[in-house]
Design a protein around this motif. Structure first.
Motif, PDB file in Angstrom:
ATOM      1  N   GLU A  32      -7.774  -0.172  10.916  1.00 21.83           N
ATOM      2  CA  GLU A  32      -7.844  -0.138  12.375  1.00 21.83           C
ATOM      3  C   GLU A  32      -7.299   1.195  12.894  1.00 21.83           C
ATOM      4  O   GLU A  32      -6.373   1.751  12.324  1.00 21.83           O
ATOM      5  CB  GLU A  32      -6.987  -1.271  12.973  1.00 21.83           C
ATOM      6  N   ASP A  33      -7.861   1.651  13.998  1.00 23.35           N
ATOM      7  CA  ASP A  33      -7.430   2.915  14.596  1.00 23.35           C
ATOM      8  C   ASP A  33      -5.919   3.004  14.708  1.00 23.35           C
ATOM      9  O   ASP A  33      -5.300   4.002  14.359  1.00 23.35           O
ATOM     10  CB  ASP A  33      -8.000   3.063  16.015  1.00 23.35           C
ATOM     11  N   ALA A  34      -5.346   1.940  15.233  1.00 24.51           N
ATOM     12  CA  ALA A  34      -3.923   1.952  15.555  1.00 24.51           C
ATOM     13  C   ALA A  34      -3.042   2.040  14.315  1.00 24.51           C
ATOM     14  O   ALA A  34      -1.850   2.291  14.414  1.00 24.51           O
ATOM     15  CB  ALA A  34      -3.562   0.703  16.357  1.00 24.51           C
ATOM     16  N   ASP A  35      -3.627   1.825  13.147  1.00 25.47           N
ATOM     17  CA  ASP A  35      -2.832   1.831  11.921  1.00 25.47           C
ATOM     18  C   ASP A  35      -2.915   3.147  11.150  1.00 25.47           C
ATOM     19  O   ASP A  35      -2.157   3.353  10.204  1.00 25.47           O
ATOM     20  CB  ASP A  35      -3.312   0.721  10.980  1.00 25.47           C
ATOM     21  N   VAL A  36      -3.827   4.010  11.528  1.00 25.09           N
ATOM     22  CA  VAL A  36      -4.118   5.175  10.697  1.00 25.09           C
ATOM     23  C   VAL A  36      -2.888   6.025  10.404  1.00 25.09           C
ATOM     24  O   VAL A  36      -2.585   6.323   9.246  1.00 25.09           O
ATOM     25  CB  VAL A  36      -5.238   6.025  11.330  1.00 25.09           C
ATOM     26  N   GLU A  37      -2.164   6.375  11.444  1.00 25.75           N
ATOM     27  CA  GLU A  37      -1.028   7.263  11.223  1.00 25.75           C
ATOM     28  C   GLU A  37       0.054   6.574  10.384  1.00 25.75           C
ATOM     29  O   GLU A  37       0.612   7.158   9.452  1.00 25.75           O
ATOM     30  CB  GLU A  37      -0.435   7.716  12.560  1.00 25.75           C
ATOM     31  N   ARG A  38       0.308   5.327  10.705  1.00 25.76           N
ATOM     32  CA  ARG A  38       1.310   4.564   9.975  1.00 25.76           C
ATOM     33  C   ARG A  38       0.942   4.501   8.488  1.00 25.76           C
ATOM     34  O   ARG A  38       1.793   4.659   7.617  1.00 25.76           O
ATOM     35  CB  ARG A  38       1.367   3.145  10.566  1.00 25.76           C
ATOM     36  N   PHE A  39      -0.326   4.246   8.222  1.00 23.88           N
ATOM     37  CA  PHE A  39      -0.757   4.121   6.831  1.00 23.88           C
ATOM     38  C   PHE A  39      -0.711   5.461   6.094  1.00 23.88           C
ATOM     39  O   PHE A  39      -0.410   5.516   4.903  1.00 23.88           O
ATOM     40  CB  PHE A  39      -2.171   3.531   6.755  1.00 23.88           C
ATOM     41  N   LEU A  40      -1.018   6.529   6.809  1.00 25.21           N
ATOM     42  CA  LEU A  40      -0.935   7.851   6.169  1.00 25.21           C
ATOM     43  C   LEU A  40       0.487   8.086   5.684  1.00 25.21           C
ATOM     44  O   LEU A  40       0.716   8.592   4.586  1.00 25.21           O
ATOM     45  CB  LEU A  40      -1.339   8.956   7.154  1.00 25.21           C
ATOM     46  N   LYS A  41       1.443   7.694   6.493  1.00 27.95           N
ATOM     47  CA  LYS A  41       2.849   7.898   6.125  1.00 27.95           C
ATOM     48  C   LYS A  41       3.268   6.998   4.975  1.00 27.95           C
ATOM     49  O   LYS A  41       3.990   7.416   4.079  1.00 27.95           O
ATOM     50  CB  LYS A  41       3.752   7.622   7.327  1.00 27.95           C
ATOM     51  N   LEU A  42       2.826   5.759   5.055  1.00 26.81           N
ATOM     52  CA  LEU A  42       3.272   4.782   4.065  1.00 26.81           C
ATOM     53  C   LEU A  42       2.563   4.918   2.724  1.00 26.81           C
ATOM     54  O   LEU A  42       3.175   4.780   1.672  1.00 26.81           O
ATOM     55  CB  LEU A  42       3.046   3.358   4.586  1.00 26.81           C
ATOM     56  N   TYR A  43       1.276   5.163   2.770  1.00 21.83           N
ATOM     57  CA  TYR A  43       0.498   5.004   1.538  1.00 21.83           C
ATOM     58  C   TYR A  43      -0.021   6.293   0.915  1.00 21.83           C
ATOM     59  O   TYR A  43      -0.624   6.265  -0.148  1.00 21.83           O
ATOM     60  CB  TYR A  43      -0.688   4.067   1.788  1.00 21.83           C
ATOM     61  N   THR A  44       0.170   7.418   1.601  1.00 24.80           N
ATOM     62  CA  THR A  44      -0.247   8.667   0.970  1.00 24.80           C
ATOM     63  C   THR A  44       0.998   9.519   0.750  1.00 24.80           C
ATOM     64  O   THR A  44       2.069   9.217   1.268  1.00 24.80           O
ATOM     65  CB  THR A  44      -1.231   9.474   1.850  1.00 24.80           C
ATOM     66  N   THR A  45       0.825  10.584  -0.004  1.00 22.43           N
ATOM     67  CA  THR A  45       1.951  11.491  -0.213  1.00 22.43           C
ATOM     68  C   THR A  45       1.730  12.799   0.546  1.00 22.43           C
ATOM     69  O   THR A  45       2.381  13.802   0.278  1.00 22.43           O
ATOM     70  CB  THR A  45       2.125  11.793  -1.719  1.00 22.43           C
ATOM     71  N   LEU A  46       0.810  12.781   1.494  1.00 28.55           N
ATOM     72  CA  LEU A  46       0.584  13.972   2.303  1.00 28.55           C
ATOM     73  C   LEU A  46       1.871  14.317   3.046  1.00 28.55           C
ATOM     74  O   LEU A  46       2.580  13.430   3.497  1.00 28.55           O
ATOM     75  CB  LEU A  46      -0.528  13.722   3.330  1.00 28.55           C
ATOM     76  N   PRO A  47       2.155  15.629   3.176  1.00 28.47           N
ATOM     77  CA  PRO A  47       3.374  16.040   3.884  1.00 28.47           C
ATOM     78  C   PRO A  47       3.349  15.590   5.346  1.00 28.47           C
ATOM     79  O   PRO A  47       2.284  15.469   5.939  1.00 28.47           O
ATOM     80  CB  PRO A  47       3.359  17.559   3.807  1.00 28.47           C
ATOM     81  N   MET A  48       4.521  15.371   5.880  1.00 30.86           N
ATOM     82  CA  MET A  48       4.630  14.861   7.240  1.00 30.86           C
ATOM     83  C   MET A  48       3.977  15.756   8.286  1.00 30.86           C
ATOM     84  O   MET A  48       3.390  15.268   9.242  1.00 30.86           O
ATOM     85  CB  MET A  48       6.108  14.663   7.597  1.00 30.86           C
ATOM     86  N   LEU A  76      -7.824   9.264   4.573  1.00 29.97           N
ATOM     87  CA  LEU A  76      -6.826   8.249   4.252  1.00 29.97           C
ATOM     88  C   LEU A  76      -7.279   7.443   3.036  1.00 29.97           C
ATOM     89  O   LEU A  76      -6.536   7.272   2.059  1.00 29.97           O
ATOM     90  CB  LEU A  76      -6.634   7.313   5.458  1.00 29.97           C
ATOM     91  N   ALA A  77      -8.503   6.966   3.086  1.00 36.04           N
ATOM     92  CA  ALA A  77      -9.030   6.148   2.000  1.00 36.04           C
ATOM     93  C   ALA A  77      -9.055   6.932   0.693  1.00 36.04           C
ATOM     94  O   ALA A  77      -8.677   6.424  -0.365  1.00 36.04           O
ATOM     95  CB  ALA A  77     -10.430   5.654   2.350  1.00 36.04           C
ATOM     96  N   THR A  78      -9.480   8.165   0.770  1.00 34.33           N
ATOM     97  CA  THR A  78      -9.581   8.971  -0.447  1.00 34.33           C
ATOM     98  C   THR A  78      -8.207   9.260  -1.040  1.00 34.33           C
ATOM     99  O   THR A  78      -8.013   9.176  -2.252  1.00 34.33           O
ATOM    100  CB  THR A  78     -10.323  10.288  -0.148  1.00 34.33           C
ATOM    101  N   GLU A  79      -7.246   9.563  -0.185  1.00 29.02           N
ATOM    102  CA  GLU A  79      -5.904   9.856  -0.686  1.00 29.02           C
ATOM    103  C   GLU A  79      -5.272   8.635  -1.356  1.00 29.02           C
ATOM    104  O   GLU A  79      -4.673   8.739  -2.426  1.00 29.02           O
ATOM    105  CB  GLU A  79      -5.003  10.318   0.467  1.00 29.02           C
ATOM    106  N   ILE A  80      -5.413   7.490  -0.731  1.00 30.38           N
ATOM    107  CA  ILE A  80      -4.802   6.288  -1.294  1.00 30.38           C
ATOM    108  C   ILE A  80      -5.479   5.908  -2.599  1.00 30.38           C
ATOM    109  O   ILE A  80      -4.831   5.562  -3.583  1.00 30.38           O
ATOM    110  CB  ILE A  80      -4.877   5.116  -0.289  1.00 30.38           C
ATOM    111  N   THR A  81      -6.801   6.021  -2.603  1.00 29.86           N
ATOM    112  CA  THR A  81      -7.544   5.675  -3.809  1.00 29.86           C
ATOM    113  C   THR A  81      -7.232   6.655  -4.932  1.00 29.86           C
ATOM    114  O   THR A  81      -7.146   6.266  -6.100  1.00 29.86           O
ATOM    115  CB  THR A  81      -9.058   5.665  -3.514  1.00 29.86           C
ATOM    116  N   ALA A  82      -7.039   7.921  -4.571  1.00 31.70           N
ATOM    117  CA  ALA A  82      -6.754   8.938  -5.593  1.00 31.70           C
ATOM    118  C   ALA A  82      -5.427   8.647  -6.294  1.00 31.70           C
ATOM    119  O   ALA A  82      -5.301   8.828  -7.503  1.00 31.70           O
ATOM    120  CB  ALA A  82      -6.722  10.327  -4.960  1.00 31.70           C
ATOM    121  N   LEU A  83      -4.447   8.188  -5.536  1.00 33.63           N
ATOM    122  CA  LEU A  83      -3.159   7.860  -6.158  1.00 33.63           C
ATOM    123  C   LEU A  83      -3.324   6.747  -7.187  1.00 33.63           C
ATOM    124  O   LEU A  83      -2.746   6.796  -8.263  1.00 33.63           O
ATOM    125  CB  LEU A  83      -2.158   7.406  -5.094  1.00 33.63           C
ATOM    126  N   LEU A  84      -4.114   5.764  -6.843  1.00 37.63           N
ATOM    127  CA  LEU A  84      -4.252   4.602  -7.711  1.00 37.63           C
ATOM    128  C   LEU A  84      -5.261   4.818  -8.830  1.00 37.63           C
ATOM    129  O   LEU A  84      -4.972   4.555  -9.996  1.00 37.63           O
ATOM    130  CB  LEU A  84      -4.658   3.382  -6.878  1.00 37.63           C
TER     131      LEU A  84
END
Length: 419
Positions: free
Chosen positions: A265-281, A303-311
């Motif tokens: 969801e739109d409203a979750d994007v930033e939160r998820f970037l912080k929680l689930y990716t290792t991209l710098p702040m 977001l999807a690509t970064e999270i998937t790449a980690l896993l």
RNA sequence: GGGGGAGUGUCCCGAGCGGCAAAGGGGGCGGACUGUAAAUCCGCUGGCUAUGCCUUCGUAGGUUCGAGUCCUACCUCCCCCA
């Protein structure tokens, strides 16, 4: 945001991992001063963790990244009891074989996030079956049990729900919190663990461990919990369009995993970037700035690509992104959509649409459901809506790519491929 | 040990004078609108070789033309008394 001195707590704090800490100053000072060992417990209730457990793994990841020692504790012993916290009813008891098999399967995911080994900041994988299964009941009662007050245990929110609903809480399950507390103490003694982390639902269990530590003479122990994960609209994390978002690749492929995050969801994007990716702040801040209106879709893909790449690795993540691009943006057929093979001879003989959807691909649960979906216009063959539930698929339906594309709704696609 | 209450659609919660494939929610799925988002609106939400058949209301029996509903026993849970 509070101003933590230690890298670890500052990172967790600015990325939104912290819900509650037992002694902020004390823990911060400890992390600033020395290498700290901390653990998170994982229950082997399924052969794979799902997206809900990802936040815990990420906490361990940051722990290691900031120079500390991470312990992932498998609940080989506690799994035999079952955690009743905030559960409505008792879990089915699992056999030892199931527990062992689940642990073996769950473990595979961890090495993508943590470096294991024997070095000072290498992570460790520990199983509480090592000490729990050998406990002597009477000794345990006298050494550990006497430190627990049932009056107090009954007051915990985690069991209140069960009691309030007048549902039984067995003595077996009631012991879970004692075992978890004991784990903490045991880990403190054996591995100098000082901190236990977990979801906010674990707060009571963790604090019990701290208390037990006091009474049994460990060093000061600490608790840190992460917020309960829900999407912005309140749904529980980790449920996807067709079930749980498993982390193990054999239970959910990279493409489907990628799709789950793409649909954030739109409203979750930033939160998820912080929680689930290792991209710098600062990069996350920049992305959040850009993500206005439909431009947010580009950020969701990242977001999807970064999270998937980690896993699953960078290559698999990019392949998933490409598959999605072909499928959704070009309306074409990407070769690595989930594929089901059928014998060419069977196809030559003709396969009913209902059977194709229900039995072959499992996109729908039964012929009846397939029929209902036809009525509601939810099924497509090669992007053409199915209108006749008696239609039959044959070689004539093969696309130039040599497959038949079956779709449920707009998002779920499976290829039928003759062999 | 005695007394009282409860168990409903295999996701959950919950209504249910003897005619019931069983009200109503939530969740889920699909459609419309959009941006593969949210919100909103609409449809669906036991199975099958399907104008019919089969299986479902804790378990097993019984009464009845007919039982989720009445009777008996049992299982599980909750509350009160001992």
């Amino acid at each position: 945001m509070s101003s933590f001195k230690s890298d670890f707590l500052r990172t967790l704090s600015e990325r939104g991992f912290i819900h509650q800490i037992s002694d902020e100053q004390g823990l911060d000072a400890l992390f600033a001063k020395e290498t700290v060992t901390a653990y998170i417990g994982f229950d082997p209730t399924a052969p794979s963790l799902h997206a809900g457990g990802l936040i815990q793994i990420m906490m361990l990841h940051w722990l290691q990244k900031t120079g500390h020692r991470a312990v992932s504790l498998m609940g080989g012993g506690t799994g035999m009891v079952g955690d009743p916290s905030f559960k409505d009813d008792a879990r089915q008891l699992m056999t030892v074989e199931t527990i062992e098999a689940n642990i073996a399967s769950i473990k595979r995911v961890f090495s993508n996030y943590l470096t294991y080994g024997e070095g000072p900041t290498d992570a460790r994988m520990i199983n509480n079956a090592d000490w729990l299964r050998e406990l002597n009941y009477l000794e345990f009662l006298r050494d550990v049990g006497r430190h627990f007050s049932v009056n107090r245990m009954l007051s915990f929110d985690s069991v209140k729900t069960r009691l309030d609903r007048e549902q039984s809480l067995s003595f077996l399950e009631f012991n879970y919190m004692i075992l978890q507390a004991y784990d903490f103490v045991e880990l403190a003694k054996r591995y100098d663990v000082r901190l236990q982390m977990g979801g906010s639902d674990q707060w009571g269990n963790i604090v019990n461990g701290i208390d037990l530590g006091h009474r049994m003479g460990t060093k000061q122990l600490y608790a840190l919990t992460s917020p309960l994960l829900t999407t912005a609209s309140g749904a529980k994390m980790g449920k996807s369009v067709n079930g749980a978002v498993w982390l193990n690749a054999d239970m959910l492929g990279p493409y489907e995993f990628w799709q789950y995050w793409r649909n954030t969801e739109d409203a979750d994007v930033e939160r998820f970037l912080k929680l689930y990716t290792t991209l710098p702040m600062d990069e996350i801040a920049r992305l959040a700035q850009e993500a206005k209106g439909s431009a947010i879709n580009e950020v969701k893909k990242l977001l999807a690509t970064e999270i998937t790449a980690l896993l699953h690795g960078r290559a698999a993540a990019e392949a998933a992104a490409e598959t999605a691009r072909k499928t959704f943006e070009e309306g074409g057929i990407a070769a690595d959509l989930p594929t089901v093979e059928v014998p060419a001879a069977e196809l030559a003989g003709g396969i009913g649409v209902l059977a194709a959807f229900a039995e072959k691909t499992g996109l729908v649960a039964s012929n009846g459901e397939a029929r209902r979906q036809v009525k509601g216009g939810g099924l497509k063959v090669n992007d053409a809506t199915v209108t006749d539930d008696k239609a039959v698929l044959s070689e004539r339906d093969l696309t130039p790519e040599g497959v038949i594309k079956l779709s449920l709704g707009k998002k779920k696609h499976v290829l039928l491929k003759p062999v």
